[in-house]
Design an enzyme around this catalytic site. Structure first.
Site, PDB file in Angstrom:
ATOM      1  N   HIS A 266      -6.088   2.338   3.804  1.00  0.00           N
ATOM      2  CA  HIS A 266      -6.801   3.743   3.677  1.00  0.00           C
ATOM      3  C   HIS A 266      -8.067   3.996   4.331  1.00  0.00           C
ATOM      4  CE1 HIS A 266      -7.127   7.205   1.381  1.00  0.00           C
ATOM      5  NE2 HIS A 266      -8.359   7.234   1.536  1.00  0.00           N
ATOM      6  N   GLU A 267      -9.060   3.072   4.184  1.00  0.00           N
ATOM      7  CA  GLU A 267     -10.297   3.169   4.879  1.00  0.00           C
ATOM      8  C   GLU A 267     -10.232   3.064   6.305  1.00  0.00           C
ATOM      9  OE1 GLU A 267     -12.281   4.789   2.841  1.00  0.00           O
ATOM     10  OE2 GLU A 267     -11.283   4.141   0.940  1.00  0.00           O
ATOM     11  N   HIS A 270      -9.360   6.486   8.046  1.00  0.00           N
ATOM     12  CA  HIS A 270     -10.752   7.018   7.898  1.00  0.00           C
ATOM     13  C   HIS A 270     -11.616   6.587   9.256  1.00  0.00           C
ATOM     14  CE1 HIS A 270     -10.657   9.495   4.313  1.00  0.00           C
ATOM     15  NE2 HIS A 270     -10.534   8.512   3.549  1.00  0.00           N
ATOM     16  N   GLU A 296      -9.007  12.986   5.244  1.00  0.00           N
ATOM     17  CA  GLU A 296      -7.952  12.491   4.321  1.00  0.00           C
ATOM     18  C   GLU A 296      -6.772  12.161   4.890  1.00  0.00           C
ATOM     19  OE1 GLU A 296      -9.393  10.901   1.901  1.00  0.00           O
ATOM     20  OE2 GLU A 296      -7.675  10.401   0.569  1.00  0.00           O
TER      21      GLU A 296
HETATM   22 ZN    ZN Z   1     -10.014   8.678   1.510  1.00  0.00          ZN
END
Ligand code: ZN
Length: 501
Positions: A266-267, A270, A296
């Site tokens: 997830h990160e 980003h 996001e």
């Molecule tokens: Zn996030």
């Protein structure tokens, strides 16, 4: 880049502020990852002083002069005009709020956070209620100061996180997805209760989890020459002077092989967004994120559409078994993929799966909009929260701590943030649909561990646009249609049908 002199002057001004802000980011990063507890007081003062300097830089006459001079020379819809327009938007947001109101809000927020921690630990919403009431009053005044014609109070606050976003649009999308999501939960939660998952919580030594996670991130294209992986209590990604220094964190739990890895992917999503900005434009809106929703969308796309898919795991599961033969030697690939994708209603948002997550977020969005626009009295919040939880997820919290006190956002006065989680999911499904059309071989590439084609596509279509296109413009350019929820629903329906039928 060759620009008109007035634009170059504005770029220099905005860059100067951006470098000051990157020092603030670094202090924040250090605070979350390395600072000893004893450093807190001095650090708060250092950040306060630097924040003052940043604020003064925005307020300086030289800045507004440079902005006006640049506005006088640009026209049309080219990159310079868009850059100047975005600087204007940010500048207005800064200067429209009277400093007395900003100070009052800062004090109220700091007190509200202390009260929230206390109230949560004691399970007593009534202790937090007066603070929430006060914050809502202050945020209404801020919204009045910020709002443009045609914007609701909520829109004006949401603009901080999702520029040009509209609450009415989020409501519309929400109404569109809720019935299907509730249906999917009803259909798959009972099936998932029977899914074998014991192996996910066997002991997985943290060092090996770290090594595996770092390899996955390298494969996805996270550039460690311009990045760093650390540990923090709450995983996050921080661009220090993006795109040349973009860092991520995760947290490891020995008895949970899924959470650290999913969190890292997830990160990483980003981080790939920020590393994908055009370095020539560093410190300017051309190389900065347009919205939290788009940010996001990148994390969700890598975490969900890629990182939970059977294709991804057909490549990585054998490697994971090599790393953890004792823990996973008796597990089949499809068992693992099903366990990784369990749908299960829970009370806590941050533990939610891909299907239930959106319901958690929509619930919060609806409630905070009603609170802000005075349709819901603060005192009724716990009751209405619990009713909605029951309606959406079939669960009723037995305490405020697992109900309306669970998230930090409201204690920070961050009304308008929640929709960006939902919008991120909506955008990511639209983008992924477009990516599959543009890259017909995508599934096979992923099952071979080849991520470069997708990463390059995202870079060209999304990352390199920075914030000179609005989120809506980006989604229209990429998918050829207005923002809609069909892609998200189609993706979820087909994924879980395939997994569990
Ligand atoms: Zn996030």
């Amino acid at each position: 880049m060759s620009e008109q002199p007035a634009v170059t002057t504005l770029v220099d001004e905005i860059r100067r502020i951006s470098y000051l802000e990157s020092a603030l980011d670094l202090l924040g990063w250090d605070q979350e990852t390395a600072m000893p507890r004893g450093g807190a007081k001095t650090r708060a003062r250092a950040r306060g002083e630097l924040t003052e300097i940043v604020h003064s830089a925005w307020q300086a006459p030289s800045f507004s002069d440079a902005l006006r001079a640049a506005e006088d020379v640009v026209d049309g819809d080219g990159r310079s005009a868009r850059l100047v327009r975005e600087v204007r938007r940010r500048y207005d947001r800064r200067v429209r709020v009277p400093s007395s109101l900003a100070e009052e809000t800062a004090i109220a927020t700091s007190e509200a956070q202390t009260a929230w921690i206390e109230a949560r630990s004691k399970n007593a919403f009534s202790q937090f209620a007066p603070h929430l009431e006060r914050l809502l009053k202050l945020r209404r005044r801020t919204a009045e100061a910020l709002r443009y014609e045609g914007e609701s109070l909520y829109d004006a606050l949401m603009d901080k996180y999702e520029p040009y976003g509209r609450a009415a649009k989020v409501r519309e999308l929400g109404e569109q997805v809720k019935p299907t999501l509730i249906e999917l939960v009803g259909k798959y939660a009972p099936i998932c209760r029977e899914v074998r998952r014991d192996f996910l919580s066997r002991p997985f030594p943290v060092e090996q989890q770290q090594a595996f996670g770092e390899q996955v991130l390298r494969d996805l294209g996270y550039d460690l020459e311009r990045g760093l992986i650390a540990v923090s209590a709450h995983p996050f990604c921080s661009g220090i002077s993006s795109p040349s220094d973009v860092r991520v964190t995760t947290r490891y739990t020995e008895n949970d092989v899924k959470s650290a890895l999913s969190g890292l992917i997830h990160e990483c999503g980003h981080a790939l967004y920020e590393q994908g900005f055009d370095p020539e434009w560093e410190g300017t809106p051309v190389a900065q994120a347009i919205s939290m929703g788009i940010h996001e969308s990148q994390s969700r796309l890598w975490e969900n559409q890629i990182g939970t898919s059977p294709e991804f795991w057909s490549h990585y599961f054998p490697k994971l078994v090599d790393q953890f033969p004792d823990q996973l030697g008796d597990v089949e690939l499809d068992e693992f993929v099903r366990a990784f994708n369990i749908v299960e209603p829970s009370l806590i948002r941050v533990e939610a799966d891909e299907v239930t997550y959106n319901l958690h977020v929509l619930l919060r969005f609806e409630l905070e909009q009603d609170l802000l626009e005075e349709r819901l009295p603060v005192a009724d919040l716990p009751t209405v929260w619990n009713q909605k939880m029951e309606e959406y997820l079939g669960l009723r919290p037995d305490s405020d701590a697992t109900g309306c006190l669970q998230d930090i956002h409201w204690s920070m006065g961050a009304f308008g943030y929640f929709p960006t989680y939902f919008l991120g999911n909506v955008y990511s499904a639209q983008f992924y649909t477009a990516a599959r059309a543009a890259l017909p071989d995508l599934d096979q590439q992923i099952s071979r561990g080849e991520f470069q084609p997708l990463r390059n596509w995202l870079r060209t279509e999304i990352h390199e646009l920075g914030s000179v296109y609005s989120a809506t413009e980006i989604s229209e350019r990429v998918s050829g249609t207005d923002l809609h929820a069909d892609a998200l629903l189609t993706y979820l329906k087909s994924k879980f049908e395939t997994l569990y039928s």
